[in-house]
Motif scaffolding. Structure first.
Motif, mmCIF file in Angstrom:
data_model
loop_
_atom_site.group_PDB
_atom_site.id
_atom_site.type_symbol
_atom_site.label_atom_id
_atom_site.label_comp_id
_atom_site.label_asym_id
_atom_site.label_seq_id
_atom_site.Cartn_x
_atom_site.Cartn_y
_atom_site.Cartn_z
ATOM 1 N N TYR A 1 -4.096 -1.017 9.111
ATOM 2 C CA TYR A 1 -4.363 0.337 9.226
ATOM 3 C C TYR A 1 -5.397 1.011 9.774
ATOM 4 C CZ TYR A 1 -1.848 -0.664 4.873
ATOM 5 O OH TYR A 1 -0.972 -1.299 4.125
ATOM 6 N N LYS A 2 -5.805 0.047 10.989
ATOM 7 C CA LYS A 2 -6.969 0.763 11.930
ATOM 8 C C LYS A 2 -6.831 2.146 12.472
ATOM 9 C CE LYS A 2 -9.554 -0.792 15.723
ATOM 10 N NZ LYS A 2 -10.031 -2.159 16.757
ATOM 11 N N GLU A 3 -5.548 2.282 13.077
ATOM 12 C CA GLU A 3 -5.489 3.562 13.551
ATOM 13 C C GLU A 3 -5.226 4.675 12.626
ATOM 14 O OE1 GLU A 3 -6.034 4.057 16.804
ATOM 15 O OE2 GLU A 3 -6.295 1.995 16.887
ATOM 16 N N ILE A 4 -4.850 4.553 11.521
ATOM 17 C CA ILE A 4 -4.925 5.596 10.575
ATOM 18 C C ILE A 4 -6.191 5.973 10.086
ATOM 19 C CG2 ILE A 4 -3.905 6.092 8.266
ATOM 20 C CD1 ILE A 4 -1.625 4.268 8.855
ATOM 21 N N PHE A 5 -6.979 4.999 9.810
ATOM 22 C CA PHE A 5 -8.132 5.095 9.307
ATOM 23 C C PHE A 5 -9.152 5.997 10.362
ATOM 24 C CE2 PHE A 5 -8.589 0.737 6.835
ATOM 25 C CZ PHE A 5 -7.867 1.380 5.840
ATOM 26 N N SER B 1 -6.043 13.160 9.673
ATOM 27 C CA SER B 1 -4.684 13.959 9.617
ATOM 28 C C SER B 1 -3.456 13.055 9.346
ATOM 29 C CB SER B 1 -4.444 14.705 10.843
ATOM 30 O OG SER B 1 -4.341 13.962 11.934
ATOM 31 N N ARG B 2 -3.950 11.709 9.340
ATOM 32 C CA ARG B 2 -2.884 10.806 9.089
ATOM 33 C C ARG B 2 -3.158 10.255 7.797
ATOM 34 N NH1 ARG B 2 -2.132 6.416 13.600
ATOM 35 N NH2 ARG B 2 -0.395 5.754 12.185
ATOM 36 N N TYR B 3 -4.238 10.447 6.656
ATOM 37 C CA TYR B 3 -4.484 9.929 5.719
ATOM 38 C C TYR B 3 -3.381 9.800 4.773
ATOM 39 C CZ TYR B 3 -9.269 9.021 7.014
ATOM 40 O OH TYR B 3 -10.475 8.799 7.845
ATOM 41 N N ASP C 1 1.292 5.702 0.145
ATOM 42 C CA ASP C 1 2.540 4.682 -0.028
ATOM 43 C C ASP C 1 2.137 3.205 0.188
ATOM 44 O OD1 ASP C 1 4.372 6.618 -0.542
ATOM 45 O OD2 ASP C 1 5.048 6.793 1.408
ATOM 46 N N ASN C 2 0.527 3.099 0.661
ATOM 47 C CA ASN C 2 0.067 1.922 0.854
ATOM 48 C C ASN C 2 -1.259 1.608 -0.095
ATOM 49 O OD1 ASN C 2 1.889 1.183 2.996
ATOM 50 N ND2 ASN C 2 0.858 2.588 3.879
ATOM 51 N N PRO C 3 -1.103 1.806 -1.443
ATOM 52 C CA PRO C 3 -2.590 2.000 -2.463
ATOM 53 C C PRO C 3 -3.354 0.845 -1.999
ATOM 54 C CG PRO C 3 -0.491 1.175 -3.612
ATOM 55 C CD PRO C 3 -0.017 1.702 -2.240
ATOM 56 N N GLU C 4 -2.964 -0.422 -1.154
ATOM 57 C CA GLU C 4 -4.035 -1.385 -1.135
ATOM 58 C C GLU C 4 -4.638 -0.998 -0.024
ATOM 59 O OE1 GLU C 4 -0.512 -1.909 1.580
ATOM 60 O OE2 GLU C 4 -0.466 -1.695 -0.483
ATOM 61 N N ALA C 5 -4.536 -0.241 0.974
ATOM 62 C CA ALA C 5 -5.246 0.250 1.770
ATOM 63 C C ALA C 5 -6.479 1.439 1.547
ATOM 64 C CB ALA C 5 -4.500 0.948 3.043
ATOM 65 N N LEU C 6 -6.066 2.165 0.431
ATOM 66 C CA LEU C 6 -7.102 3.146 0.075
ATOM 67 C C LEU C 6 -8.398 2.575 -0.270
ATOM 68 C CD1 LEU C 6 -4.845 5.287 -2.044
ATOM 69 C CD2 LEU C 6 -5.587 5.641 0.183
ATOM 70 N N PRO C 7 -8.658 1.435 -1.202
ATOM 71 C CA PRO C 7 -10.137 1.121 -1.245
ATOM 72 C C PRO C 7 -10.729 0.639 0.071
ATOM 73 C CG PRO C 7 -8.625 -0.009 -2.712
ATOM 74 C CD PRO C 7 -7.582 0.746 -1.791
ATOM 75 N N ASP C 8 -10.035 0.499 0.914
ATOM 76 C CA ASP C 8 -10.692 -0.193 2.334
ATOM 77 C C ASP C 8 -11.170 1.296 3.001
ATOM 78 O OD1 ASP C 8 -10.562 -2.979 1.962
ATOM 79 O OD2 ASP C 8 -8.434 -2.649 2.794
#
Length: 102
Positions: free
Chosen positions: A5-9, A13-15, A20-27
């Motif tokens: 998820y590096k590039e999204i983080f 504007s891509r958040y 659809d990837n709840p495991e990435a939200l805490p990070d």
């Protein structure tokens, strides 16, 4: 996996892609919390204090140490005129935070 998820983080504007990837939200929340700045403000900052560098540094630390430990504190200042009820409500909230985060 943070790298996934590096590039999204790095781009607020891509958040919405993370919904659809709840495991990435805490990070993401941890990365934003570390900065104490709004994501859009971080994104606009192209210096070494900006979002790109922050994400890169966090990912490097996680790869090296397995995690990033966040140490924080909360300061609460009540005015002299705060009611006893308000003070009690603050004490309850502080205890709830303490039990949740310690």
């Amino acid at each position: 996996d943070l790298k996934k998820y590096k590039e999204i983080f790095k781009n607020p504007s891509r958040y919405d892609e993370l919904l659809d990837n709840p495991e990435a939200l805490p990070d993401l929340y941890r990365i934003i919390f570390i900065s104490h700045r709004a994501p859009d403000d971080l994104y606009a900052d192209k210096s070494v204090r900006g979002l790109n560098t922050l994400v890169d540094n966090v990912i490097d630390l996680v790869e090296k140490y397995g995690s990033v430990r966040i140490i924080c504190s909360m300061h609460i200042v009540l005015g002299k005129k705060a009611s006893d009820e308000f003070k009690q409500n603050v004490e309850v909230a502080v205890e709830a935070c303490r039990s949740k985060f310690l």
